[in-house]
Design a protein around this motif. Structure first.
Motif, short mmCIF file in Angstrom:
data_model
loop_
_atom_site.label_atom_id
_atom_site.label_comp_id
_atom_site.label_asym_id
_atom_site.label_seq_id
_atom_site.Cartn_x
_atom_site.Cartn_y
_atom_site.Cartn_z
N GLY A 544 1.09 -1.43 0.32
CA GLY A 544 -0.23 0.12 -0.02
C GLY A 544 1.17 1.03 -0.30
N GLU A 545 0.46 2.30 -0.04
CA GLU A 545 1.06 4.05 -0.16
C GLU A 545 2.21 3.54 1.26
N ASP A 546 1.36 3.41 1.95
CA ASP A 546 2.55 3.51 3.75
C ASP A 546 2.01 2.21 3.85
N ASP A 547 2.32 1.23 3.57
CA ASP A 547 2.55 -0.25 3.92
C ASP A 547 3.60 -1.28 3.58
N PHE A 548 4.84 -1.44 4.30
CA PHE A 548 5.63 -2.20 2.94
C PHE A 548 5.83 -3.46 4.36
N TYR A 549 6.39 -4.72 3.54
CA TYR A 549 6.99 -5.68 3.69
C TYR A 549 8.36 -6.13 3.74
N LEU A 550 9.28 -5.98 4.34
CA LEU A 550 11.03 -5.68 4.38
C LEU A 550 11.72 -7.10 4.31
N VAL A 551 11.85 -7.87 4.10
CA VAL A 551 13.19 -9.20 3.72
C VAL A 551 14.14 -9.09 3.78
N SER A 552 15.04 -9.56 4.91
CA SER A 552 16.38 -9.32 5.43
C SER A 552 16.38 -11.14 5.40
N THR A 553 18.20 -11.23 5.92
CA THR A 553 19.18 -11.95 5.99
C THR A 553 18.36 -12.25 7.24
N PRO A 554 18.46 -14.51 7.08
CA PRO A 554 18.35 -14.21 8.95
C PRO A 554 19.01 -14.30 9.74
N ASN A 555 20.35 -14.39 9.63
CA ASN A 555 21.14 -13.20 10.56
C ASN A 555 20.73 -12.40 10.70
N GLY A 556 20.24 -11.25 10.35
CA GLY A 556 19.42 -10.08 10.79
C GLY A 556 18.85 -10.14 11.72
N GLU A 557 18.13 -10.47 11.72
CA GLU A 557 16.94 -10.56 12.90
C GLU A 557 17.03 -9.39 14.09
#
Length: 813
Positions: A544-557
């Motif tokens: 959405g305009e102001d709704d984001f989903y961020l995915v990154s490395t497992p060891n970066g949580e």
């Protein structure tokens, strides 16, 4: 005692004194050190003081060398000796695995600037004539600048120089409690009064766990008990000195699992306890009456090492024992310190869990002081960052991993090794299903993740070697099936955040180097540090305009969550949610993946309705609220299915059954790594690291310098104007029994010109592929270079990025 300081350091061992010295070297004289008793009263005073540089890592090699150079400079500035003796260190290989490790390491050493040389068995004997001749010796490795130093003297020397530059040290001053101040900074209540500060540093040694609990931190470190013996004067050593001969190098022989060095005409013998014999100390807190004390001798714990050492060095047994020194020092699950920001606590820094404060003190002081004062340590510190461990850390898990890690200290460390302690810890619903499929498991962020698949559970035995293994034929089959039909990989440990709110878009745009994607699309973006290096990488999906989903490395949580949380606006306009434990991830890839997935979902998976690099919400099978993301780390047509974790087993079972008729197989991380290299996809903490900029990494298309301000923009603008001093290239190398791995040196006509960031065997092309940093003048396709791999120079040629399907037509199909 003064009432305020810019920085307060708690702990007066070598690490604490080094940090205080480092702060003054960076121009901060408003720094205070608090020590509960006297300087060096903890592990420092009974430490052996060894300075060793052998480690298969470019960055860690540089850090250990930095310590040695700092200590030499301290002696020069003091005008007096702190006992620094660079007598060298001789390591002996008695097994093929150890010799393979030495041969693999030697190029890493040269690329990192560490003086080291391989020795023949005859040369080993020449370097240490008291070592008994043996047909089992494959060879050795000599580090000429290694040695030792007097721990108490270097600590006092660092403290003196820090005082000379304005810092204050308060001894007999115990820190009793810590309180965050409403306006920022900390208040420390001590036995001598209160002091406030902007930055607080914990360097408390054996008190690390109990001290950190005062601020709600459960640190993955526990003290172990280690010991060494000092003999009576050895006549042969006395005669050598009288003859003017140099001191012998420190001798490390895996056959007896210990180090042996001269000590004023005697021998100092330091055995490394096996896991079954290792004792822990102060697991639940240091005893109140324990101070600058030693623990009783425990000869039974190392009897076999002693007996074997006498066989290998008979001179050791010709005299009596004068003294035993046995005491505690900290250990972490990976034998690396915890150095950097404390997660969840602004202005709090950790210098804890240090397995060898003398070795680590100098460089930790130099780097942490830069980090505190300048916002950046000046080099890649990810291997030491306290936030590298996830929230799965507990006391019992830490204790078991510490025992295992120290118990393996003298063993060769081999590619592919997976140690069993503390496992399985975290599993997803499909764990038993995939185990039945022959999964051989490894660990990411505490989770079990398939590494490769054996033909049956009975054959699912881990293999580790520098050389080709039987498991490679199974990995090759996984790659072949994925490239020709389809493959499925379980990747639930990926880090996942949701960012939403009225200010979400503006906030993310001020952090990310890339432009934000349009609604329904995704983009790759990095977060940079002040030097322009890469702190984090995200796949950014916009729902959405102001709704984001961020995915990154497992060891970066933990690290990424902590970094983003510190950057959040204070007006509540942005909500950051950690969904890592709530959502699982399954990836399906290959030319038949659409054919397999389409009957299981109502979403239209056609190219027109669901183009490459786009995302939708939908149902798959019986699973609802699935985030379907069209992206693939293999370079093939594919989707990632981010799903409520309770549906994990159902989805894996459903997809494997649906894909069986199409030739789909499950595949693991080893196959994924090979396919990644074939696509020249960059990997976090390798090509994407804190000391490599996105421009150097060839990711300029993901950096929008004209979009407005973002983290690291000024440094990247300056770099773009001047041109990067090095660039990342893809190299083609021949296939051999051993493969390129990481951090090896790259050469042209015998001159060192760069280093490998990562590499390995390509199952599709049947040769090695590496990615490497080299000068721009050597980056043209077809440039002939050499890479030092396993003790030999191998021809390498610069090729175009993405040797496999460079136009990404297969991913777009």
């Amino acid at each position: 005692m003064q009432s305020h300081a810019k920085v307060v350091v708690v702990g007066g061992g070598c690490v604490g004194a080094s940090i205080l010295f480092g702060l003054t070297e960076q121009g901060c004289s408003d720094a205070v050190l608090l020590e509960r008793s006297q300087l060096t009263a903890g592990s420092t005073w009974h430490a052996a003081g060894l300075l060793v540089t052998f480690v298969r890592s470019h960055v860690i090699s540089q850090m250990t060398m930095e310590t040695i150079r700092i200590y030499a400079d301290v002696e020069r500035r003091l005008g007096t000796s702190c006992g620094l003796r660079q007598v060298g260190q001789l390591r002996v290989a008695n097994t093929r695995d150890r010799w393979d490790e030495f041969q693999s390491y030697i190029s890493i050493a040269e690329a990192a600037g560490v003086p080291a040389e391989l020795l023949t068995p005859e040369q080993v004997q020449e370097q240490h004539p008291y070592l008994s001749p043996s047909n089992s010796i494959f060879g050795g490795i000599l580090h000429r600048e290694d040695g030792y130093i007097n721990p108490a003297d270097i600590t006092q020397g660092l403290a003196r120089l820090a005082r000379d530059q304005g810092a204050k040290i308060y001894q007999n001053t115990e820190a009793l409690s810590y309180e965050k101040r409403p306006g920022g900074g900390w208040k420390v209540v001590t036995s001598q009064g209160e002091i406030t500060c902007d930055h607080l540093v914990f360097a408390t040694g054996n008190y690390a766990r109990e001290n950190a609990k005062r601020v709600g931190l459960d640190l993955p470190c526990i003290p172990i008990v280690h010991q060494y013996w000092t003999t009576e004067v050895v006549p042969a050593l006395k005669d050598r000195k009288a003859a003017g001969l140099p001191e012998l190098p420190i001798l490390r022989d895996e056959d007896y699992g210990a180090y042996l060095r001269e000590d004023t005409g005697a021998f100092q013998f330091g055995p490394y306890e096996f896991e079954k014999d290792l004792k822990l100390f102060a697991v639940d807190g240091v005893p109140k009456d324990f101070g600058a004390d030693l623990l009783p001798e425990d000869f039974d714990a190392v009897e076999s090492q002693w007996e074997r050492a006498i066989e290998r060095v008979p001179t050791l047994g010709e005299v009596g024992i004068k003294a035993n020194t046995r005491g505690p020092f900290q250990m972490t699950p990976d034998e690396m310190p915890l150095c950097g920001p404390a997660p969840g606590h602004e202005g709090l820094w950790l210098a804890e869990g240090v397995p060898g404060g003398i070795l680590w003190g100098g460089t930790m002081g130099a780097r942490l002081s830069r980090w505190i004062l300048n916002g950046d340590p000046g080099m890649d510190m990810s291997a030491l960052d306290p936030r590298r461990f996830g929230d799965y850390v507990t006391k019992r898990w830490t204790a078991d991993k510490v025992r295992e890690t120290w118990g393996r200290h003298m063993l060769a460390h081999i590619p592919g090794e997976d140690t069993p302690a503390g496992r399985p810890l975290k599993t997803v619903g499909s764990y038993d299903l995939l185990t039945a499929k022959g999964a051989v498991w490894t660990v990411l962020d505490g989770y079990e993740v398939p590494n490769w698949y054996a033909p049956s559970p009975e054959l699912a035995l881990p293999e580790a070697s520098f050389r080709r293994t039987r498991s490679m034929e199974h990995v090759e089959a996984e790659v072949r099936a994925t490239r020709s039909a389809a493959g499925l990989i379980e990747m639930s440990p990926m880090t996942k955040f949701r960012v939403r709110g009225a200010g979400a878009a503006a906030w993310l745009d001020g952090i990310m180097a890339n432009a934000l994607p349009k609604v329904g699309r995704l983009s790759l973006s990095v977060v940079c540090n002040p030097r322009g290096g890469i702190d984090a990488e995200y796949t950014v999906v916009r729902y959405g305009e102001d709704d984001f989903y961020l995915v990154s490395t497992p060891n970066g949580e933990v690290r990424n969550l902590d970094q983003l949380s510190r950057l959040l606006p204070q007006d509540g306009s942005v909500i950051l949610e950690n969904l890592s434990e709530q959502l699982g991830v399954i990836a399906i890839a290959g030319p038949k993946s659409r054919e397999i997935l389409q009957p299981l979902t109502d979403n239209d998976l056609s190219n027109a309705a669901f183009p490459w690099l786009s995302a939708q919400l939908g149902e798959v099978g019986y699973a609802r609220d699935v985030r379907l993301i069209r992206v693939s780390y293999t370079g093939e047509l594919g989707w990632e299915l981010h799903h409520p974790v309770a549906y994990n087993r159902h989805l894996v079972d459903l997809l494997l059954n649906a894909g069986a008729a199409h030739g789909m197989v499950p595949f693991g991380l080893r196959a994924l790594e090979s396919m990644r290299l074939e696509k020249s996809y960059r990997a976090i903490n390798r090509e994407l690291s804190q000391d490599i900029s996105p421009l150097e990494a060839g990711l300029g298309r993901f950096v929008k310098l004209d979009k407005g301000d973002f983290l690291g923009r000024d440094a990247l603008r300056a770099e773009a104007a001047a041109g990067p001093a090095r660039v990342l290239v893809t190299l083609k190398l021949p296939s051999c029994d051993t493969s390129v791995l990481a951090d090896e040196g790259v050469y042209q006509e015998g001159a060192l010109v760069g280093r490998v960031t990562s590499g390995g065997y390509s199952y599709h092309f049947a040769h090695d592929i590496a990615m490497a940093l080299v000068p721009p003048a050597l980056s043209a396709e077809g440039t002939a270079l050499q890479v030092s791999v396993h003790g030999e120079m191998r021809e390498a040629v610069v090729t175009h990025d993405s040797m496999y399907d460079p136009a990404s037509a297969r991913a777009r199909m």
